[in-house]
Design a protein around this motif. Sequence first.
Motif, PDB file in Angstrom:
ATOM      1  N   ASP A 101      34.329  67.195  42.062  1.00 58.79           N
ATOM      2  CA  ASP A 101      32.975  67.625  41.713  1.00 58.79           C
ATOM      3  C   ASP A 101      32.015  66.551  42.243  1.00 58.79           C
ATOM      4  O   ASP A 101      32.086  65.396  41.836  1.00 58.79           O
ATOM      5  N   THR A 103      28.675  66.417  42.010  1.00 60.15           N
ATOM      6  CA  THR A 103      27.342  66.531  41.407  1.00 60.15           C
ATOM      7  C   THR A 103      26.526  65.225  41.502  1.00 60.15           C
ATOM      8  O   THR A 103      25.361  65.269  41.944  1.00 60.15           O
ATOM      9  N   SER A 124      28.426  75.341  46.272  1.00 58.27           N
ATOM     10  CA  SER A 124      28.654  75.261  44.828  1.00 58.27           C
ATOM     11  C   SER A 124      29.524  76.405  44.330  1.00 58.27           C
ATOM     12  O   SER A 124      29.490  77.522  44.854  1.00 58.27           O
ATOM     13  N   LYS A 128      28.440  73.972  40.317  1.00 57.30           N
ATOM     14  CA  LYS A 128      28.781  72.583  40.661  1.00 57.30           C
ATOM     15  C   LYS A 128      29.122  72.490  42.146  1.00 57.30           C
ATOM     16  O   LYS A 128      29.893  73.308  42.660  1.00 57.30           O
ATOM     17  N   TYR A 130      30.995  71.234  45.433  1.00 54.98           N
ATOM     18  CA  TYR A 130      32.330  70.710  45.729  1.00 54.98           C
ATOM     19  C   TYR A 130      32.497  70.352  47.204  1.00 54.98           C
ATOM     20  O   TYR A 130      33.610  70.241  47.688  1.00 54.98           O
TER      21      TYR A 130
END
Lengths: 412, 314
Positions: A101, A103, A124, A128, A130
Amino acid sequence: MSLIKTIAALGLLSAVSAGTAYAQDLTLYSDKTEWNPGITAVMTAAGTEAGTTIKVQDVTPTDKYQAFMQTSIAGNNVPAFFTWWNGNQLSDLVATGVAADLTPYWDKAIADGDFSAAQRDLVSVDGKPYGVLLNVANWVVFYNTAAFEKAGIAAPPTTWEELMADADKLKAAGYTPFNAPTSGGWMPFIWFSQLVLGTSPDAFVGLTDGSVAYDGPEVQNAFKVWGDMYAKGYFTDPREQDDQKFFVDGTAAMYLIGDWHSGSFAAAGMKPGEDFKTFLMPALTPDVQQAVIVEASPIVVSAQALAANADLGKAVQSMMGADASNALGSAVQVYNGNLKAAAPNATIEANKEMVAAAKPRALVRWWEAVPSQIQGDLVAAMGSFMLDPTPETAAKSMSTMQAINADYWANK
Amino acid sequence: MIKTASATLSPEILKDARRRERRVAWRQTRIAWLFIAPAVFMVSAFLLAPVVFNVILSFTKWQKFTGLDKFAGFANYARLFAVPYFSEALSNTAVWVVGAMVLPLAFGLGLALLLRNIPLQETFKSLFFLPKVMAPTAVGAIWYYVYAPHGVINSAVAGITGQPFDVGWLYDAQTVTPSVIATFVWQTVGITMVLLLLGLAAIPRDPIEAARVDGASGWQIFRHIIWPLLLPTVLVVTILNVAAGFTTFDLLWVMAGSYPGKRTLSLAVYMYYESFSNGAWAYGSAVAVVLGAMVIAVTAALAVLQSRVEKNIR
């Protein structure tokens, strides 16, 4: 006793060297051979930031790369970095838990003005991110300016009728209007998906979520138009394995492809904005909304590798900076969408402006949007038609594709 | 009256002798097991266990990255008949098996009979055997350029006729399988010929000479003497070629790699694409089970036929 000691020492040595290899020799795997110099430049700088070395390893063609990556993931031998696809392909990958992840890195990149929230959505899954963007491309029609001039075409077409009329003029001038290869294990979907998109953008989306049949009226229309174009001699020999050969050598006058390809044309000696320019592919009828395919290629980071080495986060942040984007652009003329970076060439800059002005409906490419479990089987049926573009093969291809599609969604 | 040794020995002595005999036999068995243990381990670990694992996989829902722990029953086997590509791959495999069985045998036998007892026999044998020592991938790469759109065949025909000649040997559903089979025959005919020459050399000369003296024609000698005595060798060659036909992969992988319909060119190729490209591991396992069952059934039938033929000859 000395034998046991020797074996123990060798075991320790090999364990230490294996650990050292894991810590120092990181690799990015990719199927994008043409972009190797650019990816290498990005990863060299990223490796320096993280205090490590990141090598780039190509595995081609695409179908072999997919097989390689699937076995690597299934065998819990995930590379630290690897190129992937967005859409359904990324969703499947994220479900395995191997993708990190990203973010915090995206938050910083957006705060720094490198990328937008809309660009983050391209990579995403469930909100989230990736992936780090490696390429953001608009799918446009490249045209050879000299061929258009010789055929007496003053301006690129804006309607399907104009496009077909121009194709006739190009044919009369001695050109094959469109370059259309089947190489790489994926290219046959290009014209199929474009003709469905030009018939109905909703049907295009429906093909990827199981709501539209592959032998329905929109697909039948696409195959009919495609077959008619083949009958008129509008396409190059699909057996050619060098996908850009006929466009670069001047045999074909137009090439429908993502604008990341402009770098390959430039590498082959064509000047962007002079020898070739682009236009947006018109819909098949004026009542159909103009649409454009947006392709986004992410670099995925292994969650395991990132957890094992926190310094890799510096590498990820470096990959999202303007310097990385410029390095990629100057090496292979591929644009990753960084807002502070310069467009790698005049064509990509012009495409950005053209898309901003036309405001077409932007859609994820069929390849990324369709379930990856059936993508290869469907493309094979499209390729069969390109090699034998008859109504009989069209009917067989549609029937085969629908059987595969129906089976997938029925058992999902 | 003659007394046997057992009649003169007491029961205790006999019992003791039998015990010692059993001990020796057990020791020998242990030693034998010690020697074959590595082979048993290797075969079990690297052959039988993967086969059993594959059969188990075919009853799961393992697709892409998930479903290994979910039971699917016979769903993967039912799916074989729901998607069109399996039947295409099956029919192409049938063509392969027939081609691999008949053609190398026909050409190999013809060459073996032709090359028997002629000058420079060894040179010819070596020449025909040469392709067999090449890696199939190298053979495939060479023949790819023979069949390519601007390859050897098309260019040669165009050069001879003076007319453009453009057959898409490896790009046409009608020609791709026969083209690759022709390459397979080119590579296999040498070893087939050598095996048949060995079989021919083992046939006794007397019945042939006797038949000649009795006025039998060449065809009669072949039909009634050579062929029946050669049949066990023919069946061995057939078993080898049939197994190769069922499991063909490398030549197709190299030669037809650019053909969009490549995934259905044989069951082995189809199995690869379903498993490794589509990520349908469980379904690919079901294809492998069906393929394995067919190979076992056909080769077992041929092996039974071979043992019957050998019994008849004896």
